[in-house]
Scaffold this active site. Structure first.
Site, PDB file in Angstrom:
ATOM      1  N   ASP A 129     -10.799  -6.652  10.781  1.00 16.16           N
ATOM      2  CA  ASP A 129     -10.718  -8.096  10.956  1.00 16.16           C
ATOM      3  C   ASP A 129     -11.852  -8.601  11.849  1.00 16.16           C
ATOM      4  OD1 ASP A 129      -9.717  -6.741  13.126  1.00 16.16           O
ATOM      5  OD2 ASP A 129      -7.708  -7.579  13.003  1.00 16.16           O
ATOM      6  N   ASP A 157       0.811  -1.215   0.000  1.00 18.73           N
ATOM      7  CA  ASP A 157       0.000   0.000   0.000  1.00 18.73           C
ATOM      8  C   ASP A 157       0.847   1.269   0.000  1.00 18.73           C
ATOM      9  OD1 ASP A 157      -2.525  -0.888  -0.297  1.00 18.73           O
ATOM     10  OD2 ASP A 157      -3.239  -0.350   1.687  1.00 18.73           O
TER      11      ASP A 157
END
Length: 692
Positions: free
Chosen positions: A403, A75
């Site tokens: 998550d 990223d």
């Protein structure tokens, strides 16, 4: 149980994609007719050599190389990361056969070469190979280290030309096939290795790690389309080479196909500071809470060390699991081609891969390069507009702890998860070292968990409208309301000082038999928690460190987490994903005579704790100077109980007390002390209004 025998009959199905998630820069994912692994990383906060070791440990697992593929998502669009991976792929050609030939237990080179097995080995061939491999790894480390010192790791030409003048937050998609396994068989094979840096534009939301994981899922689905995916953080290397076979034993089978969505391994850490001074090694939490919820619907998804079933990530419900082979399918098993495009995005190639995945078909692609054009399309920053990615499909958006939110979304459909605890541990990582890193991590967790609780994906709705079991609902409510405890805890921590300054009391006097009630509660609670630490093999100092850091975190990191969510709800600001620094060293240079020193920085997160300490010191000083009389008998005025409670708070904030008199990173910055002193004076002034 013969684990290998259980797996062999499913060898043609047990393909895996592996991906790494690098917090602000990179990620790796394994995918194929195999297993997939993923990772995200930042080249400064998460050094490349850590990522390289994680990649090498994954490439060398005991599993057929033709059934593995590794994807790394960067990223940060860092040429240093790409350069490190290219060099690591060359070393992997030597490292993978070496590990499999000599059946090495540890397959992350930086850990493997800490020991010197050649002194006790009579095998001359092994000695020669070991020395050669160590020299090659040292050469690799030196090249990466030297590249990191330069403004560019190498000449940005050829394969590196795409990194010329790129900006971290404004660049096109970059996908590079670093290594492609040509379907050969043998221990000398190395799995696929693919580098991905998704497109980023300033005015397009990228959704942090969840967005990176969704890109990894789509790209890997196009290239190899493995039925299972493993995602790990950049610092979580494989510590047990049998981990893939063990996970496949739980995921493969008719019953598992209808029930088990993911296999979550516990987070374990290597070379943690002695006695867990920052309270982030999570041993007791894993041992007690992890085992407990494993008996319900299973553990929540922790964001790393987790094997996912691809079709569950694509939104499949357990009720439709058996029908996927008979219907042209998607989430409800009845979608046509138009609805597939609407649900998963406007890529016919990817929609075709989704159909294959949901129906359980194999051999979707043979050559990775055949899918490159479509992969660039699905990795674009505008691909998710107008479809279900991030809402119904893939990693779910809306929280910094994506998550846990993704795991909750899976559990509310009725899926279960498992929590194996093998010996040795499946994965090992490095916990944040230092006060600022530990507090940043705790703040990010508390912010993300509270975002889920107050958001549209709250477990309250999951129980009423979904299939989340009631006891699992209770766990999620307790877990997600973690940070809310900061408000009552801060009030209770301030109460003894308030009573001393205001000459009041909230506890019975020592002569009153009622004093036995709070004393008994205090003693029983601490003895119970101490027993838990002893049963997990930890020391009394570790227990005290965790109790102390719990109070510090609750009145600082958790409090800022609550404030962040409140400001977000009021639309005054948005939450910001903060990366915690990864370090291979065990103490960050903060260890003296076996004791870890607490470190500070100028972050406002240390202001509440410093203020609380100054308030209690002021109250105790007023008491010692006789400004506040101590009343031992029954009656009005401050009693011994309030004094002891105040001393207990000071003891819990002992690192802050020492920080007041130190300089550098071990001392509290003067700006923090000034702010805290101002708040403490305001508190004392307000308390004086209650004086008689």
């Amino acid at each position: 149980m013969d684990l290998s025998g259980s797996l062999l009959s499913y060898a043609s199905h047990g393909s895996l994609s592996i991906g790494f998630s690098l917090s602000a820069a990179n990620g790796i994912l394994w995918n194929s007719k195999r297993i997939q692994k993923t990772l995200n990383r930042d080249p400064v906060l998460e050094p490349p050599i850590i990522t390289v070791n994680t990649v090498l440990s994954l490439l060398a697992v005991d599993y057929p190389a033709d059934k593995l593929a590794c994807y790394l998502s960067d990223d940060g669009c860092s040429p240093l990361t790409f350069y490190s991976l290219v060099e690591a792929s060359k070393f992997a050609k030597l490292w993978v056969p070496f590990c499999k030939k000599y059946k090495s237990q540890v397959r992350a080179p930086f850990r493997y070469f800490l020991d010197d097995p050649i002194s006790s080995s009579a095998n001359s061939e092994f000695k020669q190979d070991w020395k050669k491999m160590k020299a090659e790894y040292e050469h690799l480390s030196l090249k990466i280290e030297e590249a990191g010192r330069k403004s560019a790791p190498c000449n940005l030409t050829g394969e590196f030309a795409v990194f010329f003048k790129v900006e971290r937050s404004n660049h096109p998609t970059i996908i590079k096939i670093i290594r492609e396994n040509k379907q050969s068989f043998g221990d000398d094979d190395v799995p696929h290795l693919v580098y991905i840096s998704r497109e980023k534009r300033p005015k397009h939301p990228h959704h942090f790690k969840a967005g990176a994981m969704n890109v990894l899922s789509r790209v890997s689905g196009l290239m190899t389309n493995a039925p299972f995916m493993l995602n790990v953080d950049c610092d979580m290397f494989v510590n047990n080479p049998q981990v893939v076979r063990q996970a496949m034993c739980q995921l493969l089978g008719s019953d598992s196909e209808r029930e088990i969505a993911f296999v979550q391994y516990p987070q374990c850490f290597y070379d943690g500071p002695k006695d867990d001074p920052y309270g982030n090694q999570l041993k007791v939490l894993v041992e007690y809470l992890g085992r407990g919820i494993a008996g319900l619907q299973g553990p929540c998804y922790d964001g790393t060390g987790c094997f996912h079933r691809r079709k569950v990530i694509y939104g499949l419900w357990p009720d439709n699991a058996e029908n996927q082979g008979r219907n042209h399918t998607s989430i409800n098993g009845k979608l046509d081609d138009y609805e597939l495009l609407k649900e998963y995005g406007k890529s016919k190639e990817f929609s075709e891969s989704v159909t294959y995945a949901l129906k359980g078909k194999k051999d979707f692609r043979n050559n990775l390069s055949d899918s490159l054009e479509a992969a660039f399309h699905v990795a674009g920053c505008g691909y998710e507009f107008g479809n279900s990615w991030g809402t119904k499909v893939g990693w779910i958006y809306g929280s910094m702890t994506e998550d846990v939110l993704t795991g909750l979304t899976i559990h509310k459909k009725g899926w279960k998860s498992t929590f194996p605890m093998p010996d040795p541990p499946a994965f090992l990582g490095c916990a944040p070292s230092g006060g600022p890193a530990a507090m940043t991590q705790q703040k990010r967790w508390s912010t993300g968990l509270l975002e889920i609780l107050v958001g549209k994906n709250s477990p309250i709705f999951a129980t009423l409208t979904g299939k989340l079991q009631f006891r699992m609902f209770l766990f999620y409510i307790w877990f997600l309301s973690w940070s809310i405890s900061s408000i009552p805890e801060l009030c209770y921590a301030s109460l003894p000082a308030y009573c001393i300054i205001a000459n009041l009391h909230f506890l019975p006097k020592v002569q009153d038999p009622a004093i036995l009630i709070p004393v008994a509660i205090f003693v029983i609670y601490n003895l119970l928690t101490l027993r838990e630490y002893f049963k997990t093999g930890m020391s009394i100092r570790a227990w005290w460190n965790n109790m102390r850091i719990g109070r510090i975190s609750a009145t600082s990191a958790y409090l800022f987490g609550v404030l962040s969510v409140v400001l977000k709800l009021l639309r005054l600001s948005d939450t910001v994903f903060e990366v915690t620094q990864k370090d291979q060293s065990n103490s960050d240079g903060d260890e003296t005579n076996g004791t870890i020193k607490f470190t500070f920085d100028e972050s406002p997160i240390f202001v509440p704790g410093t203020t609380l300490l100054l308030v209690h010191l002021t109250a105790l000083l007023a008491l010692s100077l006789g400004l506040r009389p101590l009343v031992l008998d029954i009656g009005q005025g401050v009693g011994l109980g309030e004094v002891l409670c105040s001393l207990w708070v000071v003891l819990c904030f002992w690192p802050f007390l020492k920080g007041l008199f130190k300089r550098g990173k071990y001392g509290i910055p003067s700006s923090t002390i000034f702010k805290s002193t101002s708040f403490a004076l305001v508190f004392v002034y307000l308390c004086r209004t209650s004086w008689g």
